[in-house]
Each structure stands twice: as C-alpha cells, then as structure tokens.
Motif scaffolding. Sequence first.
Motif, PDB file in Angstrom:
ATOM      1  N   ALA A 143       0.845  -1.190   0.000  1.00  0.00           N
ATOM      2  CA  ALA A 143       0.000   0.000   0.000  1.00  0.00           C
ATOM      3  C   ALA A 143       0.878   1.236   0.000  1.00  0.00           C
ATOM      4  N   GLY A 166     -11.701   2.721   8.206  1.00  0.00           N
ATOM      5  CA  GLY A 166     -11.285   3.669   7.179  1.00  0.00           C
ATOM      6  C   GLY A 166     -12.482   4.222   6.443  1.00  0.00           C
ATOM      7  N   ARG A 181     -10.290   4.935  -3.345  1.00  0.00           N
ATOM      8  CA  ARG A 181     -11.113   6.150  -3.328  1.00  0.00           C
ATOM      9  C   ARG A 181     -11.860   6.381  -4.642  1.00  0.00           C
ATOM     10  N   CYS A 205      -7.031  -1.837   2.832  1.00  0.00           N
ATOM     11  CA  CYS A 205      -5.964  -2.614   3.471  1.00  0.00           C
ATOM     12  C   CYS A 205      -6.531  -3.461   4.605  1.00  0.00           C
ATOM     13  N   GLY A 206      -7.334  -2.800   5.441  1.00  0.00           N
ATOM     14  CA  GLY A 206      -7.899  -3.478   6.605  1.00  0.00           C
ATOM     15  C   GLY A 206      -8.680  -4.723   6.224  1.00  0.00           C
ATOM     16  N   ARG A 207      -9.497  -4.604   5.193  1.00  0.00           N
ATOM     17  CA  ARG A 207     -10.334  -5.737   4.791  1.00  0.00           C
ATOM     18  C   ARG A 207      -9.518  -6.880   4.204  1.00  0.00           C
ATOM     19  N   ILE A 240      -1.679  -1.023   8.908  1.00  0.00           N
ATOM     20  CA  ILE A 240      -3.095  -0.695   8.733  1.00  0.00           C
ATOM     21  C   ILE A 240      -3.951  -1.910   9.059  1.00  0.00           C
ATOM     22  N   GLY A 241      -3.499  -3.086   8.600  1.00  0.00           N
ATOM     23  CA  GLY A 241      -4.227  -4.322   8.891  1.00  0.00           C
ATOM     24  C   GLY A 241      -4.413  -4.495  10.390  1.00  0.00           C
ATOM     25  N   LEU A 247     -13.514   2.252  -1.740  1.00  0.00           N
ATOM     26  CA  LEU A 247     -13.015   2.310  -0.366  1.00  0.00           C
ATOM     27  C   LEU A 247     -11.760   3.171  -0.273  1.00  0.00           C
ATOM     28  N   SER A 248     -11.480   3.655   0.923  1.00  0.00           N
ATOM     29  CA  SER A 248     -10.237   4.393   1.152  1.00  0.00           C
ATOM     30  C   SER A 248      -9.099   3.384   1.235  1.00  0.00           C
ATOM     31  N   MET A 249      -7.885   3.873   1.137  1.00  0.00           N
ATOM     32  CA  MET A 249      -6.709   3.019   1.250  1.00  0.00           C
ATOM     33  C   MET A 249      -6.752   2.249   2.573  1.00  0.00           C
ATOM     34  N   PHE A 250      -7.065   2.968   3.649  1.00  0.00           N
ATOM     35  CA  PHE A 250      -7.067   2.372   4.982  1.00  0.00           C
ATOM     36  C   PHE A 250      -8.062   1.215   5.062  1.00  0.00           C
ATOM     37  N   GLU A 251      -9.266   1.465   4.601  1.00  0.00           N
ATOM     38  CA  GLU A 251     -10.314   0.450   4.689  1.00  0.00           C
ATOM     39  C   GLU A 251      -9.985  -0.747   3.788  1.00  0.00           C
ATOM     40  N   PHE A 281       0.837  -1.642   4.778  1.00  0.00           N
ATOM     41  CA  PHE A 281      -0.251  -2.623   4.704  1.00  0.00           C
ATOM     42  C   PHE A 281      -0.417  -3.379   6.018  1.00  0.00           C
ATOM     43  N   HIS A 312      -6.777  -1.853  11.855  1.00  0.00           N
ATOM     44  CA  HIS A 312      -8.132  -2.236  11.480  1.00  0.00           C
ATOM     45  C   HIS A 312      -8.619  -3.337  12.421  1.00  0.00           C
ATOM     46  N   ALA A 334      -4.909   6.547   5.221  1.00  0.00           N
ATOM     47  CA  ALA A 334      -3.588   6.203   4.709  1.00  0.00           C
ATOM     48  C   ALA A 334      -3.374   6.860   3.359  1.00  0.00           C
TER      49      ALA A 334
END
Lengths: 127, 115, 306
Positions: A33, B112, A75, A105-107, B102-103, A99-103, B99, B106, B30
Amino acid sequence: MRLEEVQRILEARPAWTVRLPRNGEREVVSCLATDLMSDALTTTGEGSLLLTGLTNSQVIRTAGIVDLAAICFVRGKSPQPETVELAEKMGVRLLVTDLSMFEACGRLYEKGLRAAVGDEGDCRTRE
Amino acid sequence: MTLAEIIDRLGLQVRAGDAALRRDVERGYASDLMSDVIANGLEGDLWITLQTHQNTVAVASMKGLAGIVLVNSREPEPDTLEKARRESIPLLVSELPAFELIGRLHGLGLTGLRA
Amino acid sequence: MSDERVTKLQELVYELRVGEIMHEDVISVSPETPMSELREILRINRISGTPVMRDGSLVGMISIEDFIRWLVKSDGDCRVEAKMTRDVRTVFADEPLIQAVNKLERFGFGRLPVLDRKSGKLAGVLTKGDIIEGLLKKLEIDYHEAEMMGARSSHVFEDIIADSSALLFEYQVPGKDFTRAGACASGLKTTLRRLGIHPQTARRAAIACYEAEMNLIVHTDGGRIEARVDGRAIRIQALDEGPGIEDVARAMQPGYSTAPDWVRELGFGAGMGLVNIDKCADRMEIDSTTGKGTRIEVEILLETEP
C-alpha cells in the motif's frame, strides 16, 4: 488469493476495457500500500497487489518493472484512458474500489493477505 | 481507543506530541499524497504515511488529525520533528510496512470508512 | 558457461536460418557491365557489392573493394567479369546462420550469395548488416534503439562467438515531461529479459534506470541514458547538463529531497532516488558539478556461475 476474491472483498470493479487472456491472471501473493513509486520499486513486489491513490502511467510502468500481479486504485479514482491503455498493453490488471486506502488494506488483511517484503531488505539479496 | 493504547498495542515509537496521546481515535487514513489528505482527511483521523517532510505536520495541524504514523521505520526530518513538537502533533514511528500496520489497526477496531 | 548470461544471441545464431534474414530483392549486374558504371550502380542502391549473374546463374561477386583496386591500377575500362571474384563462397538458404557467420569471418567477406538448395539458383544475399538486423528483430529490439558496439561490424561476429557481445542502448529523456516517465526503464527491462538476462538482474537494472530517469525529468531539462550490456555486466549511465547535485553525501541520505511538491504529488521525490539506485547496483559512481551537470554510472553484474 485470486483476483476475483480481491475484487469481491473490496467491492471493486475492473478498469480494463479489452478482453485480457485468462491465463494472464495471477494469484495475489501479498499486498503493498503506497503512493510513492520509489517505495513500490524497492519492495519485493513480485505477485503483489498494489493499492494506491495514484493513477498515472508511472504506476503501470512500476508494476511492469517489479512484476506486480495487479493494481487496485482506491477512493474510486478511475485511471486516465492512457493509463488503462498502457496497462492493457502490458497485461497489468487494474481494479477500482470506492473504499479508502485504509479500509481496503484493513479488509484484505482481515481475509489473510499479508504485506509484501518491505524495503529494508537490500534488493541485491537473492530471493 | 486512545492513541496511547494504540501505541502500546502496536509497539509504536513516539517522536513528538507526548502531551496529545489521550485523544480518542476511531478512524484511520492512509496516503502519501498531501493533496489527498488535504481533500479527504477528517478531523480525528490517524494518518499513516511514508512521507517524512515537514508539510505533513502542517497538513495534520490544519485538518485536526489525531496524529501521524511513519511506516517502514522512516524517521522524520529534523524540521518535521521540530514542527511537530512545537504544534504538539503526535508523530509516531512503526517498523511495519503500511499494509501490515493498517491491517493491525483495522483489527483493533479502527475504520477507514468515511461516514 | 552460465546460462544466465547473454545467451539468446548465441542461441539465435544456431536457430535462425539464413533464408529468414537474407534480403531477397537482390541487385545484380551482368558480366558485361563496364567497371566504370559499377560505382554508380553501387551508390544508387547503397550497396557495397553485388552478385554477377549470367542467364539466371551466379558467375561471380563484385565489390567496392574490387572497384577501388581497379581505380588504383587505372589501366582503362573493362568488363566486370575481368575483375570479379569467380571462386564464390555461397550458403544455402536452409543452413543455420552460424554457417554464414563462420564463412564471413573465415574469408573476410562482407556479403554472401544465398542459394536455394533444390534449384541451385540465387535466392538472395546476406550481409553482416542483415545478420545484425535479423538478430535484433528476432529479439524484438528496435534496430534504431540498439547498436552493436564497435565501429567494425566484424567485431560483432567474433564477439557473438566469444560470448561477450556488447549491446548499446541509448534513450533520450526529455525534462519535465512526466507523461513518458519510466518508458526508458520499461523498455530496458523488456530488452534485458529478451536477451535472456535473469529476471532479478533485469529488475534491478530497470529500477536503477527508473530512478535515474526520474532524476533527469525532475531536476534537469532532459538528458541521456545509455545502457551497455555485455557478457559480464549491465552498465547504465545517466548524463545531463542540469544544475548538478550540491551535496552528494546528503543526497544519498534516505528521505533527503530537493524535489518540489508537485513531484511528490506524482509519487516521486520522497528522497529515495539515489538510495534506491545504490541499493540496486553492484557499483555506483556519481560525478556532479554544480551548474554543469551530473553523470551517474551504475554497474550491475550478471549472475555468475552458482
């Protein structure tokens, strides 16, 4: 992880317009990312998915150089036609997610994808 | 979750802004592009980036972000550090790639989503 | 010999058939052609020699060297048949290219007539230029982009056989033009892969090249990137007449950048350029004079035997 799976998790859509050969699709082995291409260039990105907010053609060229499996723009930023055209020519798969970068990545992290090897390693080191 | 708890859980290193770690954080953002954060960063976001120059502090301050986390063990430039201290903006460092960090954030419940 | 060296060229010399790369539209002269007219024929057709044909059969070869010898002797006009080489070496169209390369080398010819094995008739002519162009085309490398090193093409043949053929690639990089940024690095990578260079090595060269290319675009009004590949290493040189690097030691520190914000917004200028180049290179050299320009040279060794 298959690209289809990535697409589903990120509620993403493909950005290419031509028919790409099915056998050209590669398994996504890790994720990266960044919006900085220097960073992407020195990460061992082979087979990685690049999540980025940048949509210019340098991203595609970078993907070609480090042998990325695919790129997902975050985005909801759709790439310019020239970018898509270059990617199609090079066989690089492009997705767009709202989705945003953060979301994003999180998923993906939640579903088991892990980071590509970071840039602390010397790229002279043999894999 | 407070910034202090996040720092504790993920082993982040504090470089500036010690006085502002009580703040509650619910969202992360991010990006390595200033224009993007200026346009899309929301008040209270924890900002994850690779950028180390002092403009980051200016943007964080202007947008009222909760703090900045530099990834990949990137260290802030001297004037970035000085500015963050002066403006009391939490400046944190993680050895993880974006990555991965952030993971984990989260996983701790940060979102996010831009609601 | 390591199979990760520049081996594609060697392989191709064995794989390709003469008939695939010869040129078929052959200009020929008759034995009765006066020597005085030969120069004009060669000049108009931009060739340095030609087969001599009688009734569809090859009877000799006449070249610009023969013409010069005739001129020097200055004993009056005569027919081509008096000065031509009668003992003509030929190759068959279905022979592998290596046979032609060996013959050209052994006898010091510039061109070989190519015969059809069945009919014995002239099928075409093969020159050293045809061979170079044919090999590069087969590798899908733009003939104009690549140039075999060394002024004398005969070098090339010795080199191909000696496993140290050197290829030189040159790219012009326009300043402040982001649209094509990375094109040179992409091109280099493709070329290196086609030459059979190890993917890891090709990637390192491409990354170093990409960063050097970005430096030219961001900091100068344009410059030139040269890449030289031989059996041992890839050498990349980036040359510009830009502002120069004020403090090289500082520029080598990760994160130090003098790039303007608009560059950062494009995903570059985070102060990792020279650092990345150094990381990828087995040797790096920076020569920079403020106000004069910069030369960065990078060497990446090809994989040696394990």
